[in-house]
Design a protein around this motif. Structure first.
Motif, short mmCIF file in Angstrom:
data_model
loop_
_atom_site.label_atom_id
_atom_site.label_comp_id
_atom_site.label_asym_id
_atom_site.label_seq_id
_atom_site.Cartn_x
_atom_site.Cartn_y
_atom_site.Cartn_z
N SER A 1 -29.64 2.83 9.71
CA SER A 1 -29.10 3.10 8.37
C SER A 1 -27.86 3.98 8.49
O SER A 1 -27.67 4.70 9.47
CB SER A 1 -30.16 3.76 7.50
OG SER A 1 -30.60 4.94 8.13
N GLY A 2 -27.01 3.88 7.49
CA GLY A 2 -25.83 4.74 7.44
C GLY A 2 -24.61 4.18 8.15
O GLY A 2 -23.55 4.82 8.17
N THR B 1 -21.49 2.07 8.22
CA THR B 1 -20.65 1.47 7.19
C THR B 1 -19.56 0.58 7.78
O THR B 1 -18.97 -0.22 7.06
CB THR B 1 -19.97 2.58 6.35
OG1 THR B 1 -19.27 3.45 7.26
CG2 THR B 1 -20.99 3.38 5.56
N GLY C 1 -14.53 8.51 16.50
CA GLY C 1 -15.95 8.75 16.24
C GLY C 1 -16.85 7.52 16.26
O GLY C 1 -18.07 7.66 16.11
N PRO D 1 -27.32 8.07 17.38
CA PRO D 1 -27.36 9.46 16.94
C PRO D 1 -27.25 9.55 15.41
O PRO D 1 -26.54 8.76 14.79
CB PRO D 1 -26.13 10.09 17.60
CG PRO D 1 -25.77 9.16 18.71
CD PRO D 1 -26.20 7.80 18.28
N ARG D 2 -27.98 10.50 14.86
CA ARG D 2 -27.94 10.72 13.41
C ARG D 2 -26.49 10.96 12.98
O ARG D 2 -25.74 11.63 13.69
CB ARG D 2 -28.78 11.95 13.08
CG ARG D 2 -29.14 12.10 11.64
CD ARG D 2 -30.01 13.35 11.49
NE ARG D 2 -31.35 13.13 12.02
CZ ARG D 2 -32.36 12.70 11.26
NH1 ARG D 2 -32.18 12.45 9.98
NH2 ARG D 2 -33.56 12.53 11.76
N GLY D 3 -26.08 10.37 11.88
CA GLY D 3 -24.73 10.58 11.38
C GLY D 3 -23.72 9.54 11.87
O GLY D 3 -22.57 9.57 11.47
N THR D 4 -24.17 8.61 12.73
CA THR D 4 -23.27 7.55 13.18
C THR D 4 -22.91 6.67 11.99
O THR D 4 -23.79 6.22 11.26
CB THR D 4 -23.95 6.68 14.26
OG1 THR D 4 -24.34 7.53 15.34
CG2 THR D 4 -23.01 5.60 14.78
N THR D 5 -21.60 6.44 11.79
CA THR D 5 -21.22 5.58 10.66
C THR D 5 -20.44 4.35 11.12
O THR D 5 -20.33 3.39 10.36
CB THR D 5 -20.34 6.35 9.65
OG1 THR D 5 -19.19 6.85 10.34
CG2 THR D 5 -21.10 7.51 9.02
#
Lengths: 157, 280
Positions: free
Chosen positions: B4-5, B7, B25, B40-44
């Motif tokens: 999730s997350g 984009t 990034g 990793p958490r926050g990967t977009t």
């Protein structure tokens, strides 16, 4: 995002989420044979072919499949009837609850495409990719070996 | 498992564009099997390296070049690589996941994650090099240097792995120990030996991995082996030296347990190398 790909011989243009894997995507398209056993890459119940090679659909990003040819167990049976892997699985009692069966068939399809005459040990090694909680694997292994033999005979005739 | 997350999914046509995305990034995607589970958490943003023509195995008199997007299956099924040094690559790769995983997971993706690896000790033992691309362009180095100097912590893309041609009369072997077959190794090791015309050891690489550090050479064992004949006494000496490595404890095993495993792993590697060299 939109991707173009081929699923079971049909050209498909579809909307996918960039973080989505093939498992929910293919099920959304109606391929109910792609089973969600663990969604973790452990059980192999979601195995499909991507450009001829069996992969865990739950670990394969749908966006990566853009331009690829996907084959699910739904495409195994053709105009001539069941695929030898399906026939052998039914004849030899390799299907009990059936949940793991589509994944096993797709793994076996890949194995036999690259190794038409596998040993029992090789079949056992490959089917270690697919958990089966009913059969203890004995009958699926026998079915893959029998299907291999049927396919070799078809090839020879 | 869907992530999730996310984009943005990028599919650049050049290394420079891919690197720029990574610098901003985005995470590079090889087969994606590890990212699908452990992004990793926050990967977009993810950047697919599929269009960079990095799926290849090229053989020459110097050895092999393996593109970073080559799958683990691609390595196992390449006749030259599969037979290299007596078959050490398939001997090891068959333990990584299942055929389904190896059909998707790539060489570059595996090395970039640089953790819990059966592959790294074997590649170090067979003298592999790695080529990376970053803002300075393309550069190559020994695989052990890549990890020693923590190049992998800088922003870069892995483009290929090189495997040098086998030394004369040489063979390699890999051994791992794990509690269950699919478990990650508690300890692993890989050894390459090359013989001189008189049958003494002219080339030696002894590597232990999951100590719990990533694969590392055991230089004292390599030095001791040079000039010796690969017989029982020499095998025992190598085992004794391997057991003096600094082992660590973690959730998988204590340092003491790993020390015992190192003896067992080293013995199996050397015995199999000796068989492959037909010196026993």
């Amino acid at each position: 995002m939109k991707i173009d790909l081929t699923v079971d011989g049909m050209a498909v243009t579809a909307e996918v989420d960039p973080g989505e894997t093939l498992l929910p995507f293919l099920r959304r398209l109606g391929a109910a044979s792609v089973k969600n056993g663990c969604d973790n890459g452990d059980c192999g119940a979601c195995a499909v072919l991507v450009d001829g090679r069996a992969v865990n659909a739950c670990l394969f990003f749908a966006a990566k499949a853009a331009g690829s040819e996907i084959t699910t167990a739904e495409a195994l049976a053709g105009a001539d009837g069941l695929h030898p892997l399906q026939t052998a699985s039914l004849d030899l009692g390799a299907v009990q609850c059936g949940f793991c069966t589509p994944g096993i068939l797709m793994t076996a399809l890949d194995l036999l495409a690259y190794n038409p005459d596998p040993t029992e040990e090789e079949v056992r090694h490959w089917l270690a990719a697919n958990y089966c909680r009913c059969t203890g694997w004995v009958k699926p292994v026998e079915a893959v070996l029998a299907a291999a033999s049927m396919l070799r005979e078809q090839e020879a005739s | 498992m869907s992530v999730s997350g996310i984009t943005t999914w990028l599919r650049p046509a050049t290394l420079t564009e891919a690197f720029d995305a990574v610098r901003e990034g985005a995470l590079p995607v090889g087969g994606g099997t590890d990212l699908a589970l452990h992004a990793p958490r926050g990967t977009t943003a993810l950047v697919d390296l599929v269009d960079l023509d990095l799926d290849f195995v090229i053989s020459s008199d110097d050895g092999y070049r393996i593109g970073a997007m080559t799958t683990l299956t691609g390595v196992m099924e390449h006749p030259g690589l599969a037979a290299h040094l007596g078959g050490v690559l398939p001997e090891m790769l068959i333990h990584i996941g299942s055929p389904l995983l190896r059909n998707a997971a790539t060489v570059g993706g595996h090395l970039a994650r640089a953790r819990l690896s059966d592959f790294v000790p074997v590649l170090i033992a067979i003298g592999a090099g790695i080529t990376v691309f970053d803002s300075r362009g393309t550069r190559s180095m020994e695989l052990e240097t890549y990890y020693e100097r923590n190049v992998f912590e800088t922003t870069h893309l892995i483009t290929e792995v090189s495997v040098p041609a086998a030394p004369p009369r040489s063979a390699a072997a890999f051994q791992r120990f794990s509690v269950k077959g699919f478990d990650i190794a508690t300890l692993n090791g890989a050894i390459t030996i090359g013989l001189a015309e008189d049958g003494t050891v002219a080339h030696a690489r002894v590597v232990l991995g999951e100590t719990p550090r990533l694969g590392e050479r055991v230089p004292d064992a390599e030095q001791m082996l040079l000039g010796r004949v690969l017989e029982a006494e020499v095998i025992e000496e190598t085992i004794a030296i391997a057991a003096t490595e600094p082992f660590g404890s973690d959730s998988r095993a204590s340092a003491e347990y790993r020390r015992d495993l190192a003896r067992w792993v080293t013995r199996h590697c050397l015995q199999r190398v000796a068989q492959r060299l037909e010196v026993v």
